[in-house]
Design an enzyme around this catalytic site. Sequence first.
Site, mmCIF file in Angstrom:
data_model
loop_
_atom_site.group_PDB
_atom_site.id
_atom_site.type_symbol
_atom_site.label_atom_id
_atom_site.label_comp_id
_atom_site.label_asym_id
_atom_site.label_seq_id
_atom_site.Cartn_x
_atom_site.Cartn_y
_atom_site.Cartn_z
ATOM 1 C CG HIS A 54 7.584 -18.344 34.515
ATOM 2 N ND1 HIS A 54 7.168 -19.651 34.638
ATOM 3 C CD2 HIS A 54 8.933 -18.398 34.369
ATOM 4 C CE1 HIS A 54 8.219 -20.460 34.553
ATOM 5 N NE2 HIS A 54 9.300 -19.710 34.392
ATOM 6 C CG LEU A 57 14.293 -10.288 36.491
ATOM 7 C CD1 LEU A 57 14.056 -9.455 37.751
ATOM 8 C CD2 LEU A 57 14.134 -9.420 35.239
ATOM 9 N NE ARG A 58 18.686 -16.473 31.620
ATOM 10 C CZ ARG A 58 17.837 -17.498 31.679
ATOM 11 N NH1 ARG A 58 17.441 -17.971 32.861
ATOM 12 N NH2 ARG A 58 17.382 -18.066 30.588
ATOM 13 C CG ASP A 146 10.865 -22.292 36.129
ATOM 14 O OD1 ASP A 146 10.206 -23.194 35.607
ATOM 15 O OD2 ASP A 146 11.400 -21.372 35.487
ATOM 16 C CG HIS A 173 9.942 -27.021 35.291
ATOM 17 N ND1 HIS A 173 10.453 -26.172 34.339
ATOM 18 C CD2 HIS A 173 10.243 -28.274 34.869
ATOM 19 C CE1 HIS A 173 11.037 -26.885 33.377
ATOM 20 N NE2 HIS A 173 10.922 -28.174 33.679
ATOM 21 C CG ASP A 299 9.537 -19.809 30.813
ATOM 22 O OD1 ASP A 299 10.467 -19.367 31.515
ATOM 23 O OD2 ASP A 299 9.450 -20.994 30.446
#
Lengths: 417, 316
Positions: A54, A57-58, A146, A173, A299
Amino acid sequence: MLVGRNGYSDSLTLEGRLAGGRCVTVTVSDGVISRIEPGGSSRALLAPAFVDPHVHLRTPGREDEETIASGTAAAAAGGYCAILAMPNTDPVVDSAAVLGSLRETARREAVVPVGFMASISKGLAGEELTELGELGDAGAAAFTDDGRPVVSAALLRRALQYAEVAGRPLALHCEEPTLSHAGHMHEGTVSAELGLGGWPSLAESVMVERDLALAAHEGQPLHLMHLSKCESVAALERARAAGVAATAEATPHHLVLTDEAVRSLDPNTKMNPPLGSASDRDALVGALRDGTICCVATDHAPHSREEKDVPFEAAPFGVTGLETAFAALHTHLVEPGLISLETLLERMSAGPARAFGLPEPTLEVGARANLVLLDLEAEWTVTEDGFRSRSANSWLLGQQLRGRVVKTVADGRLVHG
Amino acid sequence: MPESSSQPERRHLLSIGDLDRGDVERILETARALDGVEGKLPTLAGRLVITLFYESSTRTSASFELAAKRLSADTLPIRSAGSSVDKGESLKDTVLTLAAYEPAAIVVRHPQVGSAQLVAKHLVTADSGATVVNAGDGTHQHPTQALLDLYAMEQALGRLEGLHVAIVGDVLHSRVARSLVQALGLVGASVVLVGPPALVPRGLAERSMEISAIESADVVYVLRMQRERMLAGANYVPSLREYTARWGITPERLRPGQKVMHPGPINRGVELDGRVADSADSLVVEQVRAGLVVRMAVLHDLLAQGVPAGEIAGVA
């Protein structure tokens, strides 16, 4: 399914102590463990490297916060040999085209192999299924919305039915949005005193119960992400006892902190799901110990300095975690005797690999080298300028930790140390 | 001058939680010494007090500014409307900018929980020694309001220890209630929170949904019903009408001699009957008066702690 930089393997030797106490020298030839011989003088612990299921990496969209290169460098520094990236990017990873371009970039940039998850619904809108079959063929590691729950029970049911076609698991989620609405932290005495909008435990647990009921009905496996409340753990235990193939993860921050930490009003204590009570934390630690929760997941959620340098109430949810996960859990769970080192190593490596059908890192002759060397005595302080990640929104800033990753070998390559 | 305070480390007033009983008693004593002093005191001459208000305010902003002026400070009022905040300047940058003027204190009101802490944090970034006074951060804290309420109660009833106070209404969204519950606890008064279940959170003090719970109170402290919380669909209560019928404070629900307080602004006819607000048992005007002397006392306490309160009248 996992992709990393192509084109080379390392040959090297590593000295360390195995979990059993034996000192060994491990020889890696062309990326494969070729010999494990007694001897060597290193006191550091040699173990199978970690797997993080989880990570945010944007990329694409917020490369100022993290890139595939910086996020995987952070993973390498944290002892990881594989990570799974979340699809809540801009654009969302909801088509084979976006997924393909990420995998292409990862082949050039990823220091540590990455698996990319694709979304369950188009645009994370919760309305229409993505092309799960094509995405699975294109290498999606799993499916998740998520950051958001799958609000529609009917949509989740269809996704569970179709996941069998796609051949990859669903990761959920769990958040009932009408209950979490306007919540900034866990609802309890601390939220009452701070005047922050409360997010009741129920917001997670009623969704966990619903999702498990759907999985039971469809006879499909399910992975629950960042579980945080004791009621959710109890629901998971009941479902597993009833034969549901459900797995779950917990984050280092939920395993260590409680909502008491929010009294500081430090925006780096603001996460989704919010930090719970002491009994929530105790339930998570117990479930990690007995395997009900089979993996630690960071996360890892990078945010720009500007976004977090605001009043608590205005701050976005999320903290980073790749570079501190092992040290934080070694310091706060293993050293006080709440969990054994062997269990922690398993939950950070084989546990998550099994949950997502990834190859388990093993310390055996003939295996691809995925190794981590850990100095359990090293003390270090977490500082803002010490991260490989582009972001520094860590809940551990300024804290001293015990235990440090010395070297990481991922997919046969020395990537850290 | 050596500091005689019980808490020489204290620099900011962000929350009532920053104070102990001795601090509260010292501030109230200073306020008593200041009450009735005419003209200006030289205490803060040449020092700058900035009032930074991101929310509308009449009482709090006016009384802080007047309190600073009465202590001879230079004052610099900044409102978010018409300032660089309109151009998107962050709270951090605003603080760094204001710190360059070398203020002795920044009084801040902001709609978000945690804003006063952020101001204090960035004064450190700016290497400024300025004191932060929280004049309300979202639904979190409003410590000077609680102190002035204690002062008004003590003036009216002659004591604080052993008083029983009923706080009625929307506790959930009230920074005033949060600070007051803590402050009453510090001085040995007891509290019951009365109102609709969804608006009275658990964990702060004894709670009751029956309006009859105000009967035994020495003071009935009425909170403002914020109309925006009562919009259709919010469902904290079914309607404002139903709220008023069950929890509105009317003459019929009060005993003679029971004091009534309200932090203002009042919604007459909603949480408080106009006849009660205007009655002899209402302390609303006393609260406003107390606001000035208590805020003078707070600024004095934070910025001129070495000067004993007893000498204040003499200095005048």
